[in-house]
Design a protein around this motif. Structure first.
Motif, PDB file in Angstrom:
ATOM      1  N   LEU A  46      90.344  56.156  46.205  1.00 36.15           N
ATOM      2  CA  LEU A  46      89.987  54.768  46.445  1.00 36.15           C
ATOM      3  C   LEU A  46      88.505  54.750  46.839  1.00 36.15           C
ATOM      4  CD1 LEU A  46      90.874  51.816  46.839  1.00 36.15           C
ATOM      5  CD2 LEU A  46      91.488  52.422  49.174  1.00 36.15           C
ATOM      6  N   TYR A  47      87.689  54.042  46.077  1.00 32.96           N
ATOM      7  CA  TYR A  47      86.263  53.992  46.356  1.00 32.96           C
ATOM      8  C   TYR A  47      85.889  52.690  47.043  1.00 32.96           C
ATOM      9  CZ  TYR A  47      85.393  58.176  43.656  1.00 32.96           C
ATOM     10  OH  TYR A  47      85.380  59.477  43.215  1.00 32.96           O
ATOM     11  N   THR A  55      78.619  53.768  46.230  1.00 31.11           N
ATOM     12  CA  THR A  55      80.067  53.910  46.384  1.00 31.11           C
ATOM     13  C   THR A  55      80.364  55.227  47.079  1.00 31.11           C
ATOM     14  OG1 THR A  55      80.323  54.943  44.220  1.00 31.11           O
ATOM     15  CG2 THR A  55      80.617  52.567  44.322  1.00 31.11           C
ATOM     16  N   GLU A  56      81.455  55.220  47.847  1.00 31.81           N
ATOM     17  CA  GLU A  56      81.910  56.443  48.499  1.00 31.81           C
ATOM     18  C   GLU A  56      83.423  56.383  48.622  1.00 31.81           C
ATOM     19  OE1 GLU A  56      81.556  55.638  53.245  1.00 31.81           O
ATOM     20  OE2 GLU A  56      79.709  56.171  52.230  1.00 31.81           O
ATOM     21  N   PRO A  57      84.066  57.541  48.704  1.00 29.21           N
ATOM     22  CA  PRO A  57      85.529  57.538  48.832  1.00 29.21           C
ATOM     23  C   PRO A  57      85.956  56.928  50.166  1.00 29.21           C
ATOM     24  CG  PRO A  57      84.708  59.741  48.319  1.00 29.21           C
ATOM     25  CD  PRO A  57      83.524  58.881  48.576  1.00 29.21           C
ATOM     26  N   ILE A  91      97.130  48.912  53.026  1.00 31.38           N
ATOM     27  CA  ILE A  91      96.750  47.535  52.669  1.00 31.38           C
ATOM     28  C   ILE A  91      95.760  47.548  51.505  1.00 31.38           C
ATOM     29  CG2 ILE A  91      95.449  45.520  53.476  1.00 31.38           C
ATOM     30  CD1 ILE A  91      96.709  46.114  56.290  1.00 31.38           C
ATOM     31  N   LEU A  92      94.770  48.432  51.591  1.00 29.70           N
ATOM     32  CA  LEU A  92      93.742  48.501  50.551  1.00 29.70           C
ATOM     33  C   LEU A  92      94.312  48.999  49.228  1.00 29.70           C
ATOM     34  CD1 LEU A  92      90.766  49.879  52.658  1.00 29.70           C
ATOM     35  CD2 LEU A  92      91.119  47.528  51.874  1.00 29.70           C
ATOM     36  N   ALA A  98      90.680  50.344  42.036  1.00 24.75           N
ATOM     37  CA  ALA A  98      90.100  51.648  42.322  1.00 24.75           C
ATOM     38  C   ALA A  98      88.858  51.532  43.191  1.00 24.75           C
ATOM     39  CB  ALA A  98      89.743  52.368  41.016  1.00 24.75           C
ATOM     40  N   GLU A  99      88.187  50.384  43.143  1.00 25.54           N
ATOM     41  CA  GLU A  99      86.985  50.147  43.942  1.00 25.54           C
ATOM     42  C   GLU A  99      87.127  48.818  44.677  1.00 25.54           C
ATOM     43  OE1 GLU A  99      83.454  50.214  41.570  1.00 25.54           O
ATOM     44  OE2 GLU A  99      83.569  52.365  41.225  1.00 25.54           O
TER      45      GLU A  99
END
Length: 165
Positions: A46-47, A55-57, A91-92, A98-99
């Motif tokens: 998940l980014y 972007t970061e994980p 939740i996310l 994916a982002e």
């Protein structure tokens, strides 16, 4: 998938198992060239897209670090923070994307944090939502009271003393 021993790119899956509560798959493979076996893992990442566009994980540790500051001096333990971070990730991930923008992470934190500790919630919300005035705090407290969420404290009874006259 390339064999780590002979670099052949032809292998077959011998066994597959999920791990990390179903967020990943561990596969046992056998190389069709050399016959040796090796393990691969597949996880969904998940980014988070930051305001700068980078972007970061997603990191549960970052959620815990951010919320820990709001919980300082409150009766909230490390296990509570770990559960909160897991709830936020759930939740996310339920968003199915994916982002996600960093703003979504903060919004996802607010609900579980409110359930955990209202004072920590107010602290976090005051920074996250950029409270500028006392009225901002008062409005948020009024919302908390209006929704009647249990606070875990004994109810206070207002008494009015009247002077006879």
């Amino acid at each position: 998938m390339r064999c780590p021993f002979c670099r052949c790119d032809d292998s077959r899956v011998v066994d597959s198992r999920s791990f990390d509560e179903g967020l990943g798959i561990r596969r046992r493979r056998e190389c069709l060239e050399c016959g040796r076996r090796f393990t691969t893992t597949e996880t969904s990442v998940l980014y988070i897209v930051k305001r700068s566009g980078a972007t970061e994980p997603f990191s549960r540790a970052k959620v815990v670090t951010g919320v820990r500051k709001a919980c300082q001096g409150r009766p909230v333990g490390e296990d509570d923070l770990a559960r909160l971070a897991q709830q936020v990730e759930d939740i996310l991930r339920a968003e199915g994307q994916a982002e996600l923008p960093a703003q979504e992470v903060g919004m996802a934190i607010l609900g579980p944090l409110r359930d955990l500790d209202e004072v920590a919630y107010l602290r976090f919300a005051s920074v996250y939502r950029s409270f500028d005035t006392l009225e901002d705090f008062e409005a948020e407290i009024a919302l908390l009271r209006a929704e009647g969420e249990p606070t875990g404290r004994e109810p206070q009874i207002d008494t009015v003393s009247r002077e006879s006259g």
